[in-house]
Scaffold this motif. Structure first.
Motif, PDB file in Angstrom:
ATOM      1  N   GLY A   4     128.752 -97.108   8.917  1.00 52.08           N
ATOM      2  CA  GLY A   4     128.303 -96.984  10.378  1.00 52.08           C
ATOM      3  C   GLY A   4     128.413 -98.422  10.879  1.00 52.08           C
ATOM      4  N   LYS A  36     120.846 -97.148  12.255  1.00 48.92           N
ATOM      5  CA  LYS A  36     122.166 -97.360  12.169  1.00 48.92           C
ATOM      6  C   LYS A  36     122.753 -97.735  13.064  1.00 48.92           C
ATOM      7  CE  LYS A  36     122.458 -93.023   9.327  1.00 48.92           C
ATOM      8  NZ  LYS A  36     122.072 -91.632   9.705  1.00 48.92           N
ATOM      9  N   ASP A  88     116.405-100.388  10.149  1.00 53.45           N
ATOM     10  CA  ASP A  88     117.698 -99.710   9.126  1.00 53.45           C
ATOM     11  C   ASP A  88     118.160 -98.441   9.487  1.00 53.45           C
ATOM     12  OD1 ASP A  88     117.832-102.123   7.913  1.00 53.45           O
ATOM     13  OD2 ASP A  88     116.844-101.676   6.136  1.00 53.45           O
ATOM     14  N   SER A  89     116.966 -97.606   9.860  1.00 54.73           N
ATOM     15  CA  SER A  89     117.029 -96.015  10.233  1.00 54.73           C
ATOM     16  C   SER A  89     117.958 -96.099  11.561  1.00 54.73           C
ATOM     17  CB  SER A  89     115.863 -95.581  10.261  1.00 54.73           C
ATOM     18  OG  SER A  89     114.905 -95.824  11.432  1.00 54.73           O
TER      19      SER A  89
END
Lengths: 274, 685
Positions: free
Chosen positions: A240, B282, B279-280
């Motif tokens: 990502g 991305k 963190d989620s």
């Protein structure tokens, strides 16, 4: 030579790209929309003339201009300019032009200086398979060039945005996200094309050279390019990666392409003429 | 016509806007109304007092340059002296107005709010009748100029306030951000919400240690740019870190000290608690803006850990201010560019005011607000190609309007053909309209082109359309619908391109009810309807019209060696008579009355004897003379004061509280009327 207009035309095209670059630059720095319109118009005229140049070349010599590095350069210059023009028309974003235009200009200038008509050409270079291989790789390079430009703009804008120096780039450039995604997609398309080009090249090699294909410097550097952009795609997919790190990778990738295209072709011998 | 402007710089204190924006220089209580009323002398046609950029500016349209002293008297009376300011005339005056309007002189160059303030004030002045066709035109041109400048220069580019700078910066980082988390509350919160809502942020979350405040913010309905599409939700203070997963923008307005309930001073969001939510994301970019008012510089407001994060962009109030400063400087640099455009536009505006389409207010005298709206509608109708129905009593100037429409339209080069449908017998009208071929009926000696054909690429005025017979209405309807006509006795269809302007003094809807007018034709013609008011509904225009006719009829008489007729004036009684009359024949009747009066007059004055007797006798019909009136009052022993108060009030009522009119009937000056109204406590209520 009755068809001697090709050489002057090549210079004229370089001048056309150069002047249109100047217009883009003026439009960027002075924020005058009229300048940008002139730049776009001139670029359109130049690409149309360039197409005429390429078609005439093909007509006269009965082959696509792919047999020598200078011929490939002028083709690449046209690809880059045309792809950019389409993007400008679709996205309405002129800031790219300022950064991208030096590329077709420089390529066309070098091509014009080194262009030589009536160069003896090996028969394998008239082969359709070879042409597909070369064009695919050139298109990939054009895509990498766009990705590189977007990444360069990203890095510059990122500097201004994080250092809070609200300068000209801040005013003119599109958003970071836009640049990043643009760079990413150009990179992905380029990676697809280069993969296809390499496959076609190897098939061609197996077919033409009975001894199987040898590893020349060009093949190695091209493989290097493929690896760099492969990493670019992989990191995006798996990790990502977005933004700055991707941008650096794209910039490095294109510098590598330039190295392989200009330095390796001219100073290291091999079976590839470019 | 002469334009003039002067201005007064006010003291620093922003004046009280209770007076509808216009404030006086140490003369409290003067409203727009007073300016307009004071200016309604015959020499100042239009007036616009404006409060803008902390100045009072007084724009005026004078009938002639030589009336400047009248205007100067007025300004001195209203504003005190215009000290040290140069008066601006004509084009410089227009230019000056444009510059103000575009915001060139404002503290923030290109400030678009100035425009709204000016428009608001203009509409208020217009309500009092201060704006006439000239100023209305200038305002329109100013709006166009502003549009041109905002589109073609960067005069209004970039944000000019801290609140607007936030979406601007975000737009440089993200393409489509839609959710924002607002922590805390301070004086910036409302402008920020407004500017975010305007920039397309659809989801706004509010959190505050005091849940009540979060609720209050979410439910605040005072912001006009918030619509139903915006979702606003209060969030529990403890949930604020979870929101980081969703929101692309966090705006904090709390310093660590302000957060109650925590033992030590910690920033309102901490990396430790936010990490998992970050963190989620991305690597999607996150913007954190620190708007806490005191600690704009303090690093302690933001957890320093955030600075190390990839794709987290952090800004403080001072960064925003820097953006604003830079934008304002950039706007300043484009001022010369805007100046050039303004100069050009002002020149064009002057040309228009004095040029070709000047007749719109030159030929038609309109000082009444009703007539202004009619002329404005006319001007706009002219630019379209729709059919037009002009309704109005006889003699109100329907044909003038039709001509104006023709000359303003793109058909101006074509011909303007008129026919009075009521004045011609039915069968003749048909051949007039559609033409006929030789021998198609007795007397048709040759081919004749119809008027519809003559008006090809032009305009056809069908006067008194209500008098047209039903069969002909059907044919006309067909011609309009198909765009084709056939001459009487001919088999050949010819295409025509004609704009139809129909006029009538009758109520067509009533005729439809009676069955003498076709409804479908009515709808064809009535695409735009212009209703010209009768003269009695625009009494303000009576005297200007009378004077205009006076000038027109007086001029040729000079050649007969009579006294210089240009000084011909109306006796005050004549004026009173003219104002009080009902004018069933409208402007045409007024024209005839004046022509007659000029012919009969001796010396430099139009006397009451020169008017038709019916005009002045009107009040006398079955009415009481002043003697009789007083006789009755004698019995009741009224005081003079009571009588006067009653009379003034009645006159005012009768003149619909038009003070100019009332003064003319009463034969006293405006100031006297004003004083007496104050004395007797007479007011509109």
């Amino acid at each position: 030579m009755p068809m001697n207009f090709l050489n002057p035309l090549a210079y004229l095209l370089a001048v056309g790209y150069g002047i249109s670059f100047l217009f883009y630059l003026l439009s960027f720095t002075t924020s005058r929309d009229a300048m940008g319109r002139w730049g776009s118009c001139l670029l359109l005229v130049s690409t149309v003339l360039h197409l005429f140049f390429l078609v005439s070349f093909t007509w006269i010599h009965k082959r696509i201009p792919l047999a020598h590095v200078t011929e490939a350069m002028t083709l690449l210059a046209w690809f880059a300019a045309t792809v950019y023009l389409i993007l400008e028309w679709r996205l309405g974003e002129k800031a790219f032009g300022t950064f991208l235009m030096p590329i077709p200009f420089a390529l066309q200038l070098i091509a014009a200086l080194g262009l030589e008509m009536n160069r003896p050409v090996a028969p394998i270079l008239r082969d359709v398979l070879f042409e597909v291989h070369a064009i695919a790789i050139l298109l990939a390079y054009a895509a990498f060039a766009l990705s590189f430009i977007a990444s360069l703009m990203y890095v510059l804008l990122y500097r201004e945005v994080t250092h809070k120096q609200w300068g000209m780039l801040y005013v003119r450039l599109p958003s970071l996200q836009f640049l990043s995604e643009f760079s990413l997609h150009a990179g992905l398309i380029g990676f697809g094309l280069i993969t296809f080009g390499i496959v076609m090249g190897s098939w061609n090699g197996i077919r033409v050279w009975s001894s199987g294909w040898s590893l020349d410097s060009k093949i190695l550097t091209t493989f290097g390019t493929w690896l760099v952009y492969g990493l670019f795609v992989l990191l995006y997919r798996l990790q990502g990666w977005r933004g700055r790190r991707n941008a650096y990778l794209s910039i490095f990738g294109f510098l590598w392409v330039l190295f392989s295209f200009l330095i390796v072709t001219n100073y290291l011998s091999g079976i590839h003429s470019f | 016509m002469h334009l003039i402007c002067g201005s007064v710089q006010l003291a620093d204190a922003p004046p009280d806007s209770g007076h509808t924006g216009i404030v006086t220089n140490g003369m409290p209580g003067i409203h727009i109304e007073h300016y307009v009323r004071a200016a309604r002398s015959k020499d100042i046609d239009e007036i616009l007092p404006l409060y803008v950029d902390n100045r009072i500016e007084l724009y005026a349209v004078l009938a002639h340059e030589k009336h400047q002293d009248v205007w100067e008297q007025l300004t001195t009376q209203m504003l005190g002296r215009l000290h040290g300011e140069e008066l601006l005339h004509q084009q410089t005056c227009v230019e000056h107005f444009f510059r103000r309007f575009v915001g060139l002189h404002s503290t923030i160059p290109g400030d678009t709010t100035v425009q709204f303030h000016i428009e608001e004030q203009v509409s208020q002045v217009a309500q009092w009748g201060g704006i006439g066709p000239v100023l209305a035109r200038i305002l329109r041109e100013a709006i166009e100029t502003a549009g041109e400048i905002h589109n073609n220069t960067h005069l209004s580019a970039g944000s000019a306030t801290v609140a607007d700078a936030i979406p601007e910066i975000i737009a440089k980082i993200m393409e489509q951000a839609s959710s924002v988390l607002i922590l805390g509350r301070n004086e910036y919160v409302l402008p920020i919400i407004e500017s975010l809502a305007e920039a397309g942020f659809e989801r706004l979350f509010f959190a505050h240690p005091d849940m009540g405040i979060a609720h209050e913010l979410a439910l605040n309905d005072a912001l006009y740019s918030l619509t139903d599409a915006h979702i606003r939700l209060p969030i529990e203070w403890e949930q604020r870190h979870e929101m980081l997963a969703e929101c692309d923008v966090v705006i904090t307005m709390l310093t660590p000290e302000q957060i109650s309930g925590t033992k030590e001073a910690t920033p309102c969001i901490t990396l430790r608690e936010a990490q998992s939510h970050l963190d989620s994301r991305k690597n999607r970019p996150l913007v954190i803006v620190d708007c806490s008012s005191e600690g704009g510089e303090s690093e302690a407001n933001i957890d320093p850990g955030f600075y190390q994060q990839e794709n987290v962009f952090i800004y403080t109030l001072s960064d925003l201010e820097k953006v604003v400063q830079q934008n304002i400087q950039r706007r300043r640099r484009t001022i010369p560019q805007a100046q050039k455009r303004i100069a050009k536009r002002a020149q064009i505006c002057m040309q228009r005011l004095y040029g070709k389409d000047r007749y719109l207010f030159d030929g038609m005298i309109a000082r009444s607000p009703v007539m202004h709206t009619v002329l404005e509608l006319t001007r706009r109708a002219a630019t379209s190609d729709a059919n037009i129905l002009i309704q109005g009593e006889t003699g109100t100037g329907k044909e003038l309007i039709a001509r104006a429409i023709h000359r303003q339209s793109h058909r101006a080069e074509g011909s303007f053909v008129t026919i009075n449908c009521g004045a011609i017998p039915e069968d003749l009208l048909e051949s007039e309209l559609f033409g006929h071929v030789k021998g198609s009926f007795t007397g048709a000696m040759s081919n004749k082109q119809g008027l519809l054909e003559q008006a090809h690429h032009g305009t056809l005025l069908l006067d008194e359309i209500g008098d047209m017979s039903l069969p002909l209405q059907v044919k006309l309807l067909r011609a309009i619908q198909e765009g084709e006509i056939r001459s009487v006795g001919s088999t050949e269809q010819r295409t025509i391109d004609v704009r139809i302007v129909a006029s009538t003094h009758r109520d067509l809807e009533e005729l439809i009810q009676e069955g003498t007018f076709r409804e479908d034709l009515y709808y064809r013609l009535n695409v735009i309807r212009i209703t010209v008011p009768p003269l009695r509904e625009r009494r303000e225009d009576i005297l200007p019209l009378a004077e205009a006719f006076l000038r027109r009829f007086a001029a040729p008489r000079r050649s007969f060696g009579r006294p210089d007729q240009r000084t011909l004036r109306l006796q005050p009684e004549v004026e009173r008579c003219l104002l009080a009359y009902e004018w069933p024949g409208n402007v045409r009747e007024l024209e005839n009355v004046i022509e007659r009066a000029v012919a009969l007059s001796f010396g430099g004055m139009i006397r009451i004897e020169s008017l038709p007797s019916s005009l002045c006798q009107q009040p006398a019909q079955g009415q009481v003379t002043p003697e009789q009136l007083i006789q009755e009052a004698m019995d009741q022993q009224y005081s003079l004061r009571e009588l006067e108060a009653q009379y003034i009030e009645q006159v005012l009522k009768a003149s619909d509280w038009n003070h100019t009119l009332a003064t003319q009937i009463l034969g006293i000056s405006r100031t006297t009327l004003w004083r007496k109204m104050n004395d007797y406590g007479i007011s509109k209520e």
